[in-house]
Design a protein around this motif. Structure first.
Motif, PDB file in Angstrom:
ATOM      1  N   LEU A  90       0.851  -1.184   0.000  1.00  0.00           N
ATOM      2  CA  LEU A  90       0.000   0.000   0.000  1.00  0.00           C
ATOM      3  C   LEU A  90       0.886   1.234   0.000  1.00  0.00           C
ATOM      4  N   PHE A  92       1.351   5.278   0.307  1.00  0.00           N
ATOM      5  CA  PHE A  92       0.726   6.431   0.948  1.00  0.00           C
ATOM      6  C   PHE A  92       1.427   7.714   0.547  1.00  0.00           C
ATOM      7  N   GLU A 100      -4.112   6.397   1.251  1.00  0.00           N
ATOM      8  CA  GLU A 100      -3.595   5.387   0.332  1.00  0.00           C
ATOM      9  C   GLU A 100      -3.798   5.857  -1.108  1.00  0.00           C
TER      10      GLU A 100
END
Length: 138
Positions: A90, A92, A100
């Motif tokens: 993920l 960010f 995200e």
């Protein structure tokens, strides 16, 4: 301990131990080991992403303003299949974009990760590498 190999500007993160821990966790009792190995992968990736403040390229797709990568070794697995060792990376953003921005699901049973810093540190490439290729079996 995760196997990380640095060679000619490339960093190969072999996910074999993570796969073993995922499969062992299905039998129960290996959650701490699995969490620790996922954290190791996360730490290696973030050492490159955070220290360079670079654009991150994931399998050829550029992501801008990425400040952190998280590894999730639980949520993206198909619980009906013992052979599925999918994990999520993920991505960010920075500051007000700290939500995200992107997700890459990698089958750790089939692929490893390769990180390359290019353009004098202006770009961090993260690519999946087929395990058979890595072992010279292709």
């Amino acid at each position: 301990m995760m196997m990380v190999t640095e060679k000619q500007g490339n960093v190969l993160i072999a996910l074999d131990d993570l796969v073993r821990a995922m499969r062992a966790d299905d039998a129960g009792g290996h959650e701490l080991e699995l969490t620790g190995l996922a954290r190791e992968v996360e730490d290696v990736i973030n050492d490159y992403v955070q220290s360079t403040r670079a654009t991150v390229s994931v399998n050829g797709v550029n992501l801008f303003n990425i400040c952190r990568v998280a590894v999730d070794a639980y949520q993206y697995r198909n619980e009906d299949s013992k052979d599925d060792c999918s994990m999520g990376l993920l991505f960010f953003g920075r500051g007000n974009q700290s939500h995200e921005k992107a997700l890459l699901v990698v089958d750790a049973g089939e692929a490893d990760l390769c990180l390359t810093v290019v353009d004098g540190g202006g770009l961090v490439r993260i690519e999946t590498v087929d395990k058979q290729e890595r072992r010279g079996e292709a």
